[in-house]
Write a protein that holds these residues in place. Structure first.
Motif, PDB file in Angstrom:
ATOM      1  N   TYR A  25       1.376  -1.261   0.067  1.00 42.62           N
ATOM      2  CA  TYR A  25      -0.035  -0.263   0.322  1.00 42.62           C
ATOM      3  C   TYR A  25       0.624   1.387  -0.255  1.00 42.62           C
ATOM      4  O   TYR A  25       2.079   0.905   0.384  1.00 42.62           O
ATOM      5  CB  TYR A  25      -1.179  -0.246   1.378  1.00 42.62           C
ATOM      6  N   GLY A  26       1.065   2.733  -0.331  1.00 40.55           N
ATOM      7  CA  GLY A  26       1.363   3.854  -0.624  1.00 40.55           C
ATOM      8  C   GLY A  26       1.512   3.893   0.353  1.00 40.55           C
ATOM      9  O   GLY A  26       3.445   4.352   0.831  1.00 40.55           O
ATOM     10  N   ILE A  43       4.718  11.258  -0.774  1.00 36.02           N
ATOM     11  CA  ILE A  43       3.403  10.354  -1.153  1.00 36.02           C
ATOM     12  C   ILE A  43       2.877  10.667  -2.311  1.00 36.02           C
ATOM     13  O   ILE A  43       2.414   9.656  -3.190  1.00 36.02           O
ATOM     14  CB  ILE A  43       2.236  10.269   0.334  1.00 36.02           C
ATOM     15  N   SER A  44       2.811  11.564  -2.684  1.00 41.13           N
ATOM     16  CA  SER A  44       1.888  11.681  -3.512  1.00 41.13           C
ATOM     17  C   SER A  44       2.551  11.427  -5.559  1.00 41.13           C
ATOM     18  O   SER A  44       1.800  10.900  -5.590  1.00 41.13           O
ATOM     19  CB  SER A  44       1.848  13.584  -4.258  1.00 41.13           C
ATOM     20  N   HIS A  47       1.243   8.091  -5.281  1.00 42.46           N
ATOM     21  CA  HIS A  47       0.093   7.400  -5.408  1.00 42.46           C
ATOM     22  C   HIS A  47       0.057   7.881  -6.480  1.00 42.46           C
ATOM     23  O   HIS A  47      -0.951   6.877  -7.714  1.00 42.46           O
ATOM     24  CB  HIS A  47      -0.440   8.470  -4.739  1.00 42.46           C
ATOM     25  N   LEU A  50       1.107   4.915  -8.492  1.00 44.57           N
ATOM     26  CA  LEU A  50       0.777   3.310  -8.625  1.00 44.57           C
ATOM     27  C   LEU A  50      -1.019   3.766  -9.481  1.00 44.57           C
ATOM     28  O   LEU A  50      -1.048   2.653 -10.153  1.00 44.57           O
ATOM     29  CB  LEU A  50      -0.189   3.529  -7.074  1.00 44.57           C
ATOM     30  N   LYS A  51      -1.631   4.861  -9.830  1.00 39.45           N
ATOM     31  CA  LYS A  51      -2.393   5.497 -10.336  1.00 39.45           C
ATOM     32  C   LYS A  51      -2.611   5.125 -11.788  1.00 39.45           C
ATOM     33  O   LYS A  51      -2.982   4.313 -13.120  1.00 39.45           O
ATOM     34  CB  LYS A  51      -2.854   7.046  -9.726  1.00 39.45           C
ATOM     35  N   SER A  61      -5.932  -3.039  -7.446  1.00 45.61           N
ATOM     36  CA  SER A  61      -5.818  -2.434  -6.674  1.00 45.61           C
ATOM     37  C   SER A  61      -6.763  -3.103  -5.701  1.00 45.61           C
ATOM     38  O   SER A  61      -8.033  -3.668  -6.824  1.00 45.61           O
ATOM     39  CB  SER A  61      -6.037  -1.020  -6.074  1.00 45.61           C
ATOM     40  N   LYS A  75      -7.576   1.083   3.942  1.00 46.10           N
ATOM     41  CA  LYS A  75      -7.015   0.467   2.895  1.00 46.10           C
ATOM     42  C   LYS A  75      -6.698   0.311   2.200  1.00 46.10           C
ATOM     43  O   LYS A  75      -7.059  -0.596   1.369  1.00 46.10           O
ATOM     44  CB  LYS A  75      -5.374  -0.051   4.078  1.00 46.10           C
ATOM     45  N   LYS A  76      -5.482   0.929   0.654  1.00 48.74           N
ATOM     46  CA  LYS A  76      -6.103  -0.003  -0.568  1.00 48.74           C
ATOM     47  C   LYS A  76      -4.304  -0.137  -0.977  1.00 48.74           C
ATOM     48  O   LYS A  76      -3.621   0.361  -0.523  1.00 48.74           O
ATOM     49  CB  LYS A  76      -6.171   1.590  -1.439  1.00 48.74           C
ATOM     50  N   TYR A  78      -2.192  -3.488  -3.678  1.00 48.58           N
ATOM     51  CA  TYR A  78      -2.090  -3.150  -4.934  1.00 48.58           C
ATOM     52  C   TYR A  78      -1.018  -4.607  -4.755  1.00 48.58           C
ATOM     53  O   TYR A  78      -0.433  -5.356  -4.386  1.00 48.58           O
ATOM     54  CB  TYR A  78      -1.301  -1.797  -5.509  1.00 48.58           C
TER      55      TYR A  78
END
Length: 109
Positions: A25-26, A43-44, A47, A50-51, A61, A75-76, A78
């Motif tokens: 996860y992130g 963190i951006s 993310h 990942l996107k 995800s 929590k997302k 992957y």
């Protein structure tokens, strides 16, 4: 541009997703990258990578359960897809084949 292209940062993120498949996860990825690279990251950036890779089909995800420690947010997580693994394998082959072309150099060490 090749639709299966993978930038350096994306490659690092995807490697960590593969290493921690279905548990990645992130924030975990961010912390592991900061440890490995020995520098602070945003963190951006994780993310966004990942996107972007999810859109390309390299990762999938899913959401975990709601927890009180996260204030009711899920929590997302992957996981790497077969296409993502194929792209990682191709990257590894390219990098390894180029690395093997480096002559045996000595710099007095």
């Amino acid at each position: 541009m090749n639709e299966h292209s993978l930038g350096e940062f994306e490659e690092l993120v995807l490697l960590l997703v593969a290493a921690h498949n279905q548990e990645a996860y992130g924030v975990m990825i961010l912390e592991l990258l900061e440890q490995k690279l020995e520098r602070k990251l945003n963190i951006s950036a994780v993310h966004v990578a990942l996107k972007r890779m999810e859109k390309k089909g390299f990762v999938e995800s899913s959401y975990g359960g709601i927890t009180n420690e996260r204030g009711g947010r899920r929590k997302k997580y992957y996981s790497i897809t077969s296409l993502g693994k194929k792209v990682l394998d191709q990257q590894y082959q390219v990098r390894t084949s180029i690395y093997k072309q480096i002559p045996n150099l000595s710099f007095g060490q």
